[in-house]
Design a protein around this motif. Structure first.
Motif, PDB file in Angstrom:
ATOM      1  N   ARG A  92       0.639  -1.163  -0.027  1.00  0.00           N
ATOM      2  CA  ARG A  92      -0.113   0.163  -0.031  1.00  0.00           C
ATOM      3  C   ARG A  92       0.866   1.199   0.029  1.00  0.00           C
ATOM      4  O   ARG A  92       0.458   2.365  -0.512  1.00  0.00           O
ATOM      5  N   ILE A  93       1.995   1.178   0.529  1.00  0.00           N
ATOM      6  CA  ILE A  93       2.867   2.380   0.907  1.00  0.00           C
ATOM      7  C   ILE A  93       3.358   2.539  -0.608  1.00  0.00           C
ATOM      8  O   ILE A  93       3.568   3.795  -0.947  1.00  0.00           O
ATOM      9  N   LYS A  94       3.864   1.435  -1.212  1.00  0.00           N
ATOM     10  CA  LYS A  94       4.538   1.689  -2.481  1.00  0.00           C
ATOM     11  C   LYS A  94       3.506   2.376  -3.486  1.00  0.00           C
ATOM     12  O   LYS A  94       3.861   3.167  -4.261  1.00  0.00           O
ATOM     13  N   ILE A  95       2.283   1.852  -3.497  1.00  0.00           N
ATOM     14  CA  ILE A  95       1.344   2.249  -4.447  1.00  0.00           C
ATOM     15  C   ILE A  95       0.852   3.856  -4.099  1.00  0.00           C
ATOM     16  O   ILE A  95       0.947   4.647  -4.844  1.00  0.00           O
ATOM     17  N   ALA A  96       0.946   3.853  -2.765  1.00  0.00           N
ATOM     18  CA  ALA A  96       0.560   5.549  -2.554  1.00  0.00           C
ATOM     19  C   ALA A  96       1.605   6.547  -2.842  1.00  0.00           C
ATOM     20  O   ALA A  96       1.504   7.549  -3.347  1.00  0.00           O
ATOM     21  N   ARG A  97       2.924   5.888  -2.809  1.00  0.00           N
ATOM     22  CA  ARG A  97       3.988   6.894  -3.127  1.00  0.00           C
ATOM     23  C   ARG A  97       3.953   7.120  -4.633  1.00  0.00           C
ATOM     24  O   ARG A  97       4.600   8.257  -5.119  1.00  0.00           O
ATOM     25  N   SER A  98       3.432   6.350  -5.402  1.00  0.00           N
ATOM     26  CA  SER A  98       3.325   6.500  -6.888  1.00  0.00           C
ATOM     27  C   SER A  98       2.523   7.631  -7.109  1.00  0.00           C
ATOM     28  O   SER A  98       2.581   7.986  -8.277  1.00  0.00           O
ATOM     29  N   PHE A  99       1.650   7.785  -6.264  1.00  0.00           N
ATOM     30  CA  PHE A  99       0.741   9.065  -6.624  1.00  0.00           C
ATOM     31  C   PHE A  99       1.224  10.423  -6.674  1.00  0.00           C
ATOM     32  O   PHE A  99       0.577  11.402  -6.759  1.00  0.00           O
ATOM     33  N   GLY A 100       2.753  10.517  -6.007  1.00  0.00           N
ATOM     34  CA  GLY A 100       3.443  11.864  -6.045  1.00  0.00           C
ATOM     35  C   GLY A 100       3.365  12.371  -4.716  1.00  0.00           C
ATOM     36  O   GLY A 100       3.727  11.961  -3.821  1.00  0.00           O
ATOM     37  N   ASP A 101       3.244  13.965  -4.662  1.00  0.00           N
ATOM     38  CA  ASP A 101       3.466  14.592  -3.547  1.00  0.00           C
ATOM     39  C   ASP A 101       2.993  13.911  -2.457  1.00  0.00           C
ATOM     40  O   ASP A 101       1.695  13.594  -2.001  1.00  0.00           O
ATOM     41  N   LEU A 102       3.716  13.546  -1.289  1.00  0.00           N
ATOM     42  CA  LEU A 102       3.504  12.744  -0.263  1.00  0.00           C
ATOM     43  C   LEU A 102       2.914  13.691   0.824  1.00  0.00           C
ATOM     44  O   LEU A 102       2.278  13.317   1.908  1.00  0.00           O
ATOM     45  N   SER A 103       3.148  15.057   0.873  1.00  0.00           N
ATOM     46  CA  SER A 103       2.655  16.062   1.827  1.00  0.00           C
ATOM     47  C   SER A 103       1.064  16.176   1.759  1.00  0.00           C
ATOM     48  O   SER A 103       0.636  16.465   2.748  1.00  0.00           O
ATOM     49  N   GLU A 104       0.538  15.848   0.895  1.00  0.00           N
ATOM     50  CA  GLU A 104      -1.074  15.848   0.800  1.00  0.00           C
ATOM     51  C   GLU A 104      -1.556  14.645   0.176  1.00  0.00           C
ATOM     52  O   GLU A 104      -2.636  14.700  -0.439  1.00  0.00           O
ATOM     53  N   ASN A 105      -0.912  13.553   0.681  1.00  0.00           N
ATOM     54  CA  ASN A 105      -1.208  12.247   0.037  1.00  0.00           C
ATOM     55  C   ASN A 105      -1.915  11.571   1.297  1.00  0.00           C
ATOM     56  O   ASN A 105      -1.355  10.715   2.155  1.00  0.00           O
ATOM     57  N   SER A 106      -3.281  11.346   1.350  1.00  0.00           N
ATOM     58  CA  SER A 106      -3.867  10.697   2.229  1.00  0.00           C
ATOM     59  C   SER A 106      -3.775   9.187   2.345  1.00  0.00           C
ATOM     60  O   SER A 106      -3.936   8.628   3.293  1.00  0.00           O
ATOM     61  N   GLU A 107      -3.546   8.538   1.132  1.00  0.00           N
ATOM     62  CA  GLU A 107      -3.464   7.443   1.054  1.00  0.00           C
ATOM     63  C   GLU A 107      -2.070   6.848   1.640  1.00  0.00           C
ATOM     64  O   GLU A 107      -2.086   5.889   2.466  1.00  0.00           O
ATOM     65  N   TYR A 108      -1.035   7.604   1.597  1.00  0.00           N
ATOM     66  CA  TYR A 108       0.145   7.299   1.981  1.00  0.00           C
ATOM     67  C   TYR A 108       0.198   7.459   3.560  1.00  0.00           C
ATOM     68  O   TYR A 108       0.631   6.786   4.294  1.00  0.00           O
ATOM     69  N   GLU A 109      -0.558   8.486   3.897  1.00  0.00           N
ATOM     70  CA  GLU A 109      -0.620   8.803   5.483  1.00  0.00           C
ATOM     71  C   GLU A 109      -1.378   7.682   5.984  1.00  0.00           C
ATOM     72  O   GLU A 109      -0.804   7.323   7.225  1.00  0.00           O
ATOM     73  N   SER A 110      -2.501   7.239   5.417  1.00  0.00           N
ATOM     74  CA  SER A 110      -3.318   6.014   5.832  1.00  0.00           C
ATOM     75  C   SER A 110      -2.442   4.767   6.053  1.00  0.00           C
ATOM     76  O   SER A 110      -2.321   4.180   7.081  1.00  0.00           O
TER      77      SER A 110
END
Length: 157
Positions: free
Chosen positions: A35-53
């Motif tokens: 999930r973290i790898k997928i979320a990282r692929s969405f780009g900007d981590l500062s506003e990435n709710s999937e990454y935070e979750s």
């Protein structure tokens, strides 16, 4: 030096914790990393709710792994061989009744495996503390957060 806390538990409870630990290490951990790898692929981590979750879930999984490891490393398997058959102790099931209420049956287990909705109460609970050491047929006054209650121990298994 502080004394290590032990975790009383039944063999069944220890086995369940070992199974949960194995699942967390082999399945959940891998799912969260994915999930973290997928979320990282969405780009900007500062506003990435999937990454935070996903990071929050990773934190929970790793914390639970440490918690279970600690409980298993300090497990104290309950042995009732030297306890009278009709005496309430950790690992046994007790049926008790408060005056005109219906009888209630619970297995008294270590806090790590307590599950009141499935009839397993912690040895640290007020009811268990009040019943442990008493025998079938005794009337016992138990102090709970809701006040005192007097129960009769009907059966111990």
């Amino acid at each position: 030096m502080a004394e290590e806390k032990t975790f009383p538990m039944t063999l069944e409870g220890k086995k369940k914790l070992e199974e949960e630990l194995e699942d967390l290490k082999t399945n959940k951990r891998a799912e969260v990393i994915k999930r973290i790898k997928i979320a990282r692929s969405f780009g900007d981590l500062s506003e990435n709710s999937e990454y935070e979750s996903a990071k929050d879930e990773q934190s929970f999984v790793e914390g639970r792994i440490k918690e279970i490891d600690n409980m298993l490393n300090h497990a104290e398997i309950i042995d009732n061989e030297n306890v009278d058959a009709d005496e309430v102790s950790v690992g046994k099931s007790v049926t008790f009744q408060e005056e005109d209420d219906d009888p209630e049956t619970y297995q008294i287990v270590g806090a790590a495996e307590a599950d009141p909705l499935n009839g397993k109460i912690s040895n640290e609970s007020p009811i268990a503390k009040g019943l442990v050491g008493h025998k079938k047929g005794e009337k016992v006054t138990v102090t709970t957060p809701g006040g005192e209650m007097t129960v009769t121990i009907i059966d111990v298994k």
